[in-house]
Scaffold this active site. Sequence first.
Site, PDB file in Angstrom:
ATOM      1  N   SER A 119       5.014  40.749  15.850  1.00  0.00           N
ATOM      2  CA  SER A 119       5.862  39.720  16.447  1.00  0.00           C
ATOM      3  C   SER A 119       6.717  40.222  17.594  1.00  0.00           C
ATOM      4  CB  SER A 119       6.778  39.127  15.381  1.00  0.00           C
ATOM      5  OG  SER A 119       5.998  38.658  14.311  1.00  0.00           O
ATOM      6  N   THR A 120       6.893  41.532  17.700  1.00  0.00           N
ATOM      7  CA  THR A 120       7.705  42.032  18.821  1.00  0.00           C
ATOM      8  C   THR A 120       7.030  41.723  20.146  1.00  0.00           C
ATOM      9  OG1 THR A 120       6.800  44.172  18.171  1.00  0.00           O
ATOM     10  CG2 THR A 120       9.137  43.829  17.810  1.00  0.00           C
TER      11      THR A 120
END
Lengths: 373, 647
Positions: free
Chosen positions: B294-295
């Site tokens: 998700s980064t």
Amino acid sequence: MNPEPGMNKKTRASGADRWLLLSALLLAGFGLIMVLSSSGIMAERIYQDKYLFFKKQALFAVLGAGLMYVCSRTPRKMIYSLTYLWVTAAIGLLFICALTPLGVSAGGAKRWISLGPLSLQPLEFAKPALILYLAYFFARKQDMVKTFSVGFLPPFLLTGLLCLLLLIQPDFGGAVFLAGLLFFMCLVGGTRLGYLLLSVIFAGGAGWLLISSSPYRFKRLTAFLDPFKSAQDEGYQLVQSLYAFGSGQIFGAGLGAGKQKLFFLPEAHNDFIMAVVGEELGFVGLSLIFLVIGFLLWRGFRIALDQDDLQDRFTAYGLVLILALGFMLNLAVALGAVPPKGVPMPFVSYGGSSLLVSFICVGLLLNLSRRAR
Amino acid sequence: MAGTNAKRRDSSRTKLVLVVFVFALIWAGLWFRAGWIQIYKGPLLHALASRQNLAAEFERGERGRIFDRRGNLLATSVESKSLYIRPLEIANPEQAKRRLAAILGIPAAVLDKALGSRSNFVWIKRQITDKQALAVEDLGLAGVYLTTEHNRLYPNGHLAGQVLGFVGVDGAGLEGVERAMEPRLAGGQARFVVQRDAAGRRLYLDDMGREMDIDGRDVRLTIDSHIQSAAEQALAEAVRRYEARAGVAMAVQVKSGEILALANYPFFNPNIYRDTRPELRKPRALTDVYEPGSTLKPFLFAAALEEGAISPDKIFFCENGRWRVGGRTIRDHHPHAWLPAHKVLRYSSNIGSAKIAQSIGAAAYHRYLRGLGFGEPADIGLSGESCGLLRGPEQWRTIDLATIAFGQGVGATALQLARAYLCLANKGLLVPLKLFQDPARPRPEPRRVFSQNTADRVLAMMREVVQEDGTGTRARIPGLTVAGKTGTAQKASPAGGYGDEFMSSFVGLVPGEDPELLFLVLVDEPKSNNYGGVVAAPAVRDMALKSLAYYGRLPDDPADQAPAQAGQAGPDPAQAVLAGQSEPGALVPDIRGLPVRRAMELLMRKGIVPKIKGRGMVVSGQRPVAGDRWPGAEKKGQDDVFILWVS
């Protein structure tokens, strides 16, 4: 005997040989630079003053230039009339040096007389004294020069005495030098060739005896023939000298950039200073020195040839001989052409006595040149 | 009378000319001989002379040092003497054996073997003490030689160990900065010509010093030891608490791109590199490629905003947590129905992200990822850097576009991730990362990837992640706004597909409105929990707090002064690090009698800076005494942890 003024239209009232003066000063100045270059590191390490030798040499150069001027201006008659005084003084100095505690020993030989911070090498002063005597003798005894007792014995006895005092020091090289002076003076002075030949054979025999009786001298002689065979012992100095010349090649390592003076080459600032010159300035620089030397000697010999008076001529000739033999013997030793002997390079090598005497010789030659023909 | 005189004058004149001629011959002959020696024999004589002047004596210059940005020493060289013999040169082996054995304290049998060797060179003992060296020198034995060796010392132990790398036995840098900067750091050797005089002394001419500068040059990094130390403590704490396999932590100055900290766990102490496993020695932040998870999402949002495909308030249907796309099902951790775009990021919805990606298309998304430097090495100057994994958009299937939207199916190094975030923090400008301050490396010009407006809007969403009810609330610092993004990536299993191993990450930007510092923490395979917001966010908060405190920028709110870990059980990270450094179980040795320099070296390898009392060269007393335990972390900060009395 003096030529009458009217007979010689070419007489120059006062025309000292400027070319001789110039070449002598060039050599002396060059010598100062080379003394600094070759002694700086050694002086720094041993005496904590890298300019020590340079300063001493510069002092003597100034003194010598003064002496040169005095010699060139003093009336010849006065110098000639004191010939016996000069000779006696030379004998006295050599005697003091060799046989009294005043003589200073260095490297196993007593060659110097200590005068406080400075020291004096009697041999150097004996050279012009001997020349003045021999010139006087051959000019005055011209008529009897072919006889044995009057024409032959006195100069040989006097030179022999000086040589003996030198051998006591011991200074074999110095003795050979004086003998060489005698030989060349006799040659021109008119000694019978037979006597001369005999004396050369005799001197050669004596020399051989001296050499073969001393293992030290014998080894040095044989080492000279093949120095690389004994590069660590007797041949060391010569090998290091040849390394220096060889390292210089054509253009040299550059002034001050020599490596051999870093304690590899003994006497780098002294008897072997020309090896440092060869290394730092190369064959090109060395050739320039050869040219200056050749020019200086040529001017000197011309002064001798131009003299009408025999004593003047012989004196001039003898003075040039001192310089010529000095130049040639020093270069021959450094280049390994003759067995090693301690002969300083006139004007260039470090050494006050040698420098002073070189200036005296040139001063007297200038004196003679002024009134030549 | 006049006539005979004239005749004699003439005869003497003739003879004189003859003598002149003889001297001219000698003069010419000597001149010729000079030329023959100098030109013909010159090269040979020169070679012979060089051999004696520049004897086979070659020496190595001292290796350059490595400093951090504030001039703190990270790596240096210490000199030590080593002893070797040439057995054939030893005249009296029996005497040599007795004396050397007495001085060095080594068994006679060992010396017997060395002395009996026919070899030309035998090491007796390397790195002997100064006292021993002096004693050996005083013996003046022929055939016994001392030589100077340089040893590499890293005074801070494992601090930035993998970044610094290490130096092998032959003195060449093998990893990290030591390897990358080898040509600069290495001392000269082959080119150094030692001028020796006849006595064998090295020659220094007055102030000229060495005739040639053979010492290596120093290197200065952008690393700040304090922040590096804070990063390592925070990382170690996170990795240990969650029993993870490994971890990476970074701190970067936003405006300049200068890397302040680059920590890799497990730590590597280059002082003892021989005892370490090779995989410990590599800087993971450069070499290891992870799927960021998700980064990666903020970049998707930025791309979509830049393309005009979304606005922060545009609503997406998040399929209540399960969505079938391209023959596969993707899930959200927390099911949602309808979410506006900014909340898609705040709650890190995979399904929402996949739909946004579809709205801009593979080609555009790929173009932005390339623009952010994915698939291209960060090029900070260390070797072994990976360029990540980013396939061309023509190879992306529908499912690929969907998963790459939330950071699966794409690979990046920690460095690449940090660089991409710098772009958002720098208002859309991609600033290259920098590790070397001196020598400065040529760096590409910053390039614009997003408009300032886009970057500002994504930053605002990232603030929500931390400051609102997002996934990164554990990174909050009261009194200060923090922007950030969590990541919880599934790791591809070696067998194919995705397994149960996770990669938890958090990237934080401080302060959130106009970021000055970037912090990044990756924790590889945590056990008890795997959410980036739980595992990595507290570590970023910890790093940020310590860095701000160090810069004197901590907000004044008294509540903030509470320790980062207040109320939570667990060892103090400082203690944990120190304990690791001190090799538990080892006891303090007897260092009395050692030269001060060696004692300092020994203690510094343990991470201890001793206090020295008295004047002198040799240690005469110590506290703690031999046999005590090494001082623990409870004494940290006191300056009398270890006292040496010297005389």
